[in-house]
Scaffold this active site. Structure first.
Site, PDB file in Angstrom:
ATOM      1  N   TYR A 175       0.800  -1.229   0.000  1.00 21.38           N
ATOM      2  CA  TYR A 175       0.000   0.000   0.000  1.00 21.38           C
ATOM      3  C   TYR A 175       0.834   1.280   0.000  1.00 21.38           C
ATOM      4  CZ  TYR A 175      -3.695  -3.333   1.007  1.00 21.38           C
ATOM      5  OH  TYR A 175      -4.566  -4.395   0.924  1.00 21.38           O
ATOM      6  N   SER A 188      -4.009  -0.762  -4.384  1.00 18.87           N
ATOM      7  CA  SER A 188      -3.272  -1.891  -4.953  1.00 18.87           C
ATOM      8  C   SER A 188      -4.032  -2.428  -6.165  1.00 18.87           C
ATOM      9  CB  SER A 188      -3.124  -2.997  -3.903  1.00 18.87           C
ATOM     10  OG  SER A 188      -4.398  -3.534  -3.580  1.00 18.87           O
ATOM     11  N   HIS A 199      -8.996   1.394  -5.667  1.00 21.41           N
ATOM     12  CA  HIS A 199      -8.114   0.576  -4.827  1.00 21.41           C
ATOM     13  C   HIS A 199      -6.681   1.014  -5.046  1.00 21.41           C
ATOM     14  CE1 HIS A 199     -11.400  -1.986  -3.750  1.00 21.41           C
ATOM     15  NE2 HIS A 199     -11.746  -1.996  -5.022  1.00 21.41           N
ATOM     16  N   ARG A 227      -9.872 -11.170  -3.553  1.00 15.69           N
ATOM     17  CA  ARG A 227      -9.828  -9.712  -3.794  1.00 15.69           C
ATOM     18  C   ARG A 227     -10.295  -9.352  -5.202  1.00 15.69           C
ATOM     19  NH1 ARG A 227      -7.162  -7.666   0.748  1.00 15.69           N
ATOM     20  NH2 ARG A 227      -5.660  -9.166   1.526  1.00 15.69           N
TER      21      ARG A 227
HETATM   22  C1  DQA Z   1      -7.722  -2.147  -0.918  1.00 16.80           C
HETATM   23  C2  DQA Z   1      -7.677  -3.615  -1.373  1.00 16.80           C
HETATM   24  C3  DQA Z   1      -8.524  -4.482  -0.459  1.00 16.80           C
HETATM   25  O1  DQA Z   1      -8.463  -5.831  -0.887  1.00 16.80           O
HETATM   26  C4  DQA Z   1      -8.006  -4.407   0.964  1.00 16.80           C
HETATM   27  O2  DQA Z   1      -8.822  -5.167   1.815  1.00 16.80           O
HETATM   28  C5  DQA Z   1      -7.872  -3.011   1.449  1.00 16.80           C
HETATM   29  C6  DQA Z   1      -7.316  -2.000   0.534  1.00 16.80           C
HETATM   30  C7  DQA Z   1      -6.787  -1.258  -1.753  1.00 16.80           C
HETATM   31  O3  DQA Z   1      -6.912  -0.032  -1.643  1.00 16.80           O
HETATM   32  O4  DQA Z   1      -5.927  -1.762  -2.477  1.00 16.80           O
HETATM   33  O5  DQA Z   1      -8.132  -2.703   2.597  1.00 16.80           O
HETATM   34  O6  DQA Z   1      -9.042  -1.662  -1.086  1.00 16.80           O
END
Ligand code: DQA
Length: 146
Positions: A22, A101, A99, A110
């Site tokens: 992140y 990531s 997101h 995910r």
């Molecule tokens: C996220 C990706 C999600 O899978 C994860 O649970 C997060 C951050 C991202 O910003 O990449 O909390 O949303």
């Protein structure tokens, strides 16, 4: 034009949480960059972060009649929350899913997003720049649709 930028659980831990995934920028930096970008574009913005699903739903509902668009990173709730998706559909505001990531190249769980169907666009894997892209998208969308 007023935008609501919503962040879900654990995004307040940016800079500390899994920096290899992140990044090292903090939630405060995220807020500062989004505010500066919106100011530059002449957009009003409210940022809100919560670790609680119901709080996020309350905030989406409160945006009805008060905001012109929603940028949302629902964090882990992306992959679990029918209720958040329902709230976005209920208010029917233009929304963009963000997101930090690239969720599509991570674990299979995910790659499932309940909110995606309630959003006009999804931006993944661009870090904080993804929020700025989402803001620009909503500003242009409004320009073309009013
Ligand atoms: C996220 C990706 C999600 O899978 C994860 O649970 C997060 C951050 C991202 O910003 O990449 O909390 O949303």
């Amino acid at each position: 034009m007023k935008l609501l930028v919503l962040n879900g659980p654990n995004l307040n831990m940016l800079g500390i949480r899994e920096p290899a995934i992140y990044g090292r920028e903090t939630y405060q930096t995220l807020c500062d960059r989004v505010r500066a970008h919106c100011a530059e574009k002449g957009l009003e913005v409210e940022l809100y972060q919560s670790n609680h699903e119901g709080d996020l739903i309350d905030k989406i509902q409160a945006a009805y009649g008060n905001a012109d668009g929603i940028v949302i990173n629902p964090g882990g709730y992306t992959h679990t929350s029918v209720a958040l998706a329902d709230a976005l559909k209920a208010v029917s505001l233009p929304a963009v899913e963000v997101h930090l990531s690239d969720v599509n190249s991570r674990e299979p769980f995910r790659q499932i997003s309940y909110v995606r169907a309630a959003c006009l666009k999804t931006v993944t894997g661009k870090g904080i720049d993804g929020y700025l892209e989402a803001v620009d998208f909503l500003a242009n969308y409004r320009g073309e649709n009013q």
